[in-house]
Every structure is written in structure tokens, then in C-alpha cells.
Scaffold this active site. Structure first.
Site, mmCIF file in Angstrom:
data_model
loop_
_atom_site.group_PDB
_atom_site.id
_atom_site.type_symbol
_atom_site.label_atom_id
_atom_site.label_comp_id
_atom_site.label_asym_id
_atom_site.label_seq_id
_atom_site.Cartn_x
_atom_site.Cartn_y
_atom_site.Cartn_z
ATOM 1 C CE LYS A 20 -2.323 -1.197 3.760
ATOM 2 N NZ LYS A 20 -1.720 -2.498 4.093
ATOM 3 N NE ARG A 99 -4.762 -2.477 9.654
ATOM 4 C CZ ARG A 99 -3.704 -1.771 9.262
ATOM 5 N NH1 ARG A 99 -3.815 -0.508 8.929
ATOM 6 N NH2 ARG A 99 -2.535 -2.339 9.189
ATOM 7 N NE ARG A 138 7.044 -3.362 5.773
ATOM 8 C CZ ARG A 138 5.713 -3.330 5.776
ATOM 9 N NH1 ARG A 138 5.062 -2.808 4.760
ATOM 10 N NH2 ARG A 138 5.045 -3.844 6.778
ATOM 11 N NE ARG A 171 5.696 -1.476 10.164
ATOM 12 C CZ ARG A 171 4.501 -1.509 9.577
ATOM 13 N NH1 ARG A 171 4.325 -0.919 8.413
ATOM 14 N NH2 ARG A 171 3.486 -2.122 10.133
ATOM 15 N NE ARG A 182 1.727 -5.783 11.055
ATOM 16 C CZ ARG A 182 2.747 -5.426 10.283
ATOM 17 N NH1 ARG A 182 3.947 -5.961 10.474
ATOM 18 N NH2 ARG A 182 2.571 -4.561 9.323
HETATM 19 P P1 AMP Z 1 0.370 -0.430 9.072
HETATM 20 O O1 AMP Z 1 1.551 0.466 8.933
HETATM 21 O O2 AMP Z 1 -0.802 0.014 8.263
HETATM 22 O O3 AMP Z 1 0.721 -1.880 8.833
HETATM 23 O O4 AMP Z 1 -0.112 -0.332 10.603
HETATM 24 C C1 AMP Z 1 0.751 -0.735 11.673
HETATM 25 C C2 AMP Z 1 -0.073 -1.046 12.909
HETATM 26 O O5 AMP Z 1 -0.767 0.125 13.332
HETATM 27 C C3 AMP Z 1 -1.158 -2.095 12.714
HETATM 28 O O6 AMP Z 1 -0.661 -3.417 12.845
HETATM 29 C C4 AMP Z 1 -2.122 -1.725 13.847
HETATM 30 O O7 AMP Z 1 -1.648 -2.172 15.093
HETATM 31 C C5 AMP Z 1 -2.056 -0.207 13.844
HETATM 32 N N1 AMP Z 1 -3.086 0.385 12.947
HETATM 33 C C6 AMP Z 1 -2.883 1.061 11.797
HETATM 34 N N2 AMP Z 1 -4.049 1.438 11.246
HETATM 35 C C7 AMP Z 1 -5.018 0.980 12.072
HETATM 36 C C8 AMP Z 1 -6.444 1.023 12.046
HETATM 37 N N3 AMP Z 1 -7.115 1.614 11.049
HETATM 38 N N4 AMP Z 1 -7.111 0.438 13.070
HETATM 39 C C9 AMP Z 1 -6.477 -0.143 14.090
HETATM 40 N N5 AMP Z 1 -5.139 -0.244 14.168
HETATM 41 C C10 AMP Z 1 -4.408 0.321 13.178
#
Ligand code: AMP
Length: 227
Positions: A20, A99, A138, A171, A182
Site C-alpha cells: 500500500k 480497517r 522491508r 519496524r 497481523r
Molecule cells: P500499518 O503500517 O498500516 O501496517 O499499521 C501498523 C499497525 O498500526 C497495525 O498493525 C495496527 O496495530 C495499527 N493500525 C494502523 N491502522 C489501524 C487502524 N485503522 N485500526 C487499528 N489499528 C491500526
């Protein structure tokens, strides 16, 4: 670079590691009118600034769990409002939020009030074995959200961001154990979320194993709908 005639309000969906962030970077170059925000990037900034929300969020993130809806909804709706994105003519892209179906409904009720509803939701569908390989390689630049992959998209200087020269980091949730959680969480929440947008008639899916295969398909969807 391409112009867009109609306001485009986009959401990218996809498993963690589906690209993304990479697709967003490419879209912003192609369509300069689009602004973007990633919920994960906002949370990582809160964590590195050690805010109260950041401290709370880091516990959930390190366990591969979603942040409670209320917190993430507040964070993102404040962002939309502060950046004046809540207008009928605005053009923007959301990455990683909503999400869950509940987040989507609450967001819709806000967007409805400002006559600025989402009008295209695209799921990036990438095979799981490709995703797992990507995650191991990554690295991110937290302040900008720029993403690098040691194999496909390495930084010019190892360990440094191309633009600022600042250090790249891994990360903490990109390890096999947390990543599996996840991915599982994604599979559970995505069904109802996709159904919700499918019922609104705005969901599309693009499939492919690489960013170069996915990007032209994504671009075509956007050009067809908004140009
Ligand atoms: P990402 O960078 O999108 O993979 O997000 C990293 C982490 O942030 C996720 O694994 C969640 O713990 C948290 N997170 C990001 N966006 C959301 C969301 N819309 N709702 C809940 N948790 C989120």
C-alpha cells in the site's frame, strides 16, 4: 504526471506487506493532486514523539493487534479536519484506515456530513508467499513513511533514506511472529469491511505479485473513474 478532473477520494486495502505504501508513493508522483495519509505512519510518528497516544499504541502494535476503534477514528478524523480534507472538492487517499467495518461506518457518517464520501476502494491482492518475503527485507524512514525493500527497491546508500540521508529502521512489528498475527487479524476484519464497500458499489480488486504489475492496473482504475 496526470490531472484528475473529478474529486477522487480513495482507500487502499491490502494485507500488511501488500505494498500500500509503495503504491501510494507511485500514485502521488503520477497524480500530484492527490494527498495521502497512512494510519500506520501517523501512529509511528506518535510513538517516536512519545506522546500519550504513541505509548498506548505501541503496546498494541508490538503485539500485532489493532488499536481500539475509538482512538484510531479520533486520530484520523482530526487529521482529515485539520488538513481541510472534509470538503466536496477534496481529492485524497487513505492508507490503512478504515480497517474494520465499524471504523468504516463512523468515517462514512463524518464524510457524509461534509458531502465528501469515499468514491473508490481498491484492494491490493498479493500472494501470501510474496508478502512474507517482502516483510523480511522491508525498512522504513519513519518521519516520511518512505518504504524500502533491500531486494526490489534498495536505498541508494545502505541504511539511509534517499532524500534526507537519515537512518532507516526495521519496524518492530515486521518479525515473523508478530507478522503472522497481523495477517490473521487482517483476514478476520477484511471480509466484513470489503462487504461493506462492495454493497456501496465502490470496491475494486487488483492482483499481482509485484508493484510493477499492480501499479498500471491501479492507475487505469483511477484514470477511468476520475479523468
Ligand atoms: P500499518 O503500517 O498500516 O501496517 O499499521 C501498523 C499497525 O498500526 C497495525 O498493525 C495496527 O496495530 C495499527 N493500525 C494502523 N491502522 C489501524 C487502524 N485503522 N485500526 C487499528 N489499528 C491500526
Amino acid at each position: 504526471m496526470s490531472q484528475l478532473i473529478k474529486p477522487a477520494r480513495l482507500l487502499l486495502l491490502g494485507a500488511p506487506g501488500s505494498g500500500k505504501g509503495t503504491q501510494t508513493t507511485r500514485l502521488l508522483k503520477q497524480f500530484p493532486a492527490i494527498s495521502s495519509v497512512s494510519s500506520g505512519d501517523l501512529l509511528r510518528k506518535e510513538i517516536s514523539s512519545k506522546t500519550q497516544l504513541g505509548l498506548l499504541a505501541s503496546g498494541y502494535i508490538q503485539e500485532g493487534k489493532l488499536i481500539p476503534d475509538e482512538l484510531i477514528i479520533n486520530l484520523l478524523t482530526s487529521y482529515l479536519s485539520n488538513n481541510k480534507w472534509l470538503t466536496p472538492k477534496s481529492t485524497w487517499l487513505l492508507d490503512g484506515f478504515p480497517r474494520t467495518q465499524n471504523q468504516a461506518k463512523v468515517l462514512d457518517s463524518t464524510l457524509d456530513k461534509f458531502n465528501s464520501k469515499l468514491n473508490l476502494v481498491v484492494e491490493l491482492n498479493v500472494p501470501e508467499e510474496v508478502i512474507l518475503e517482502r516483510i523480511e527485507n522491508r525498512f522504513v524512514h519513519v518521519p516520511s513513511g518512505r518504504v524500502y525493500n533491500l531486494q526490489y527497491n534498495p536505498p541508494k546508500i545502505l541504511g539511509k533514506d534517499d532524500i534526507t540521508g537519515e537512518p532507516l529502521t526495521k519496524r518492530p512489528d515486521d518479525n515473523i511472529e508478530v507478522f503472522a498475527k497481523r495477517l490473521q487479524e487482517y483476514k478476520v476484519t477484511m471480509g466484513p469491511l470489503k462487504d461493506y464497500y462492495e454493497n456501496q458499489g465502490i470496491l475494486k480488486v487488483v492482483s499481482g505479485e509485484t508493484s510493477d504489475i499492480i501499479f498500471p492496473k491501479l492507475k487505469e482504475l483511477i484514470v477511468n473513474k476520475f479523468d
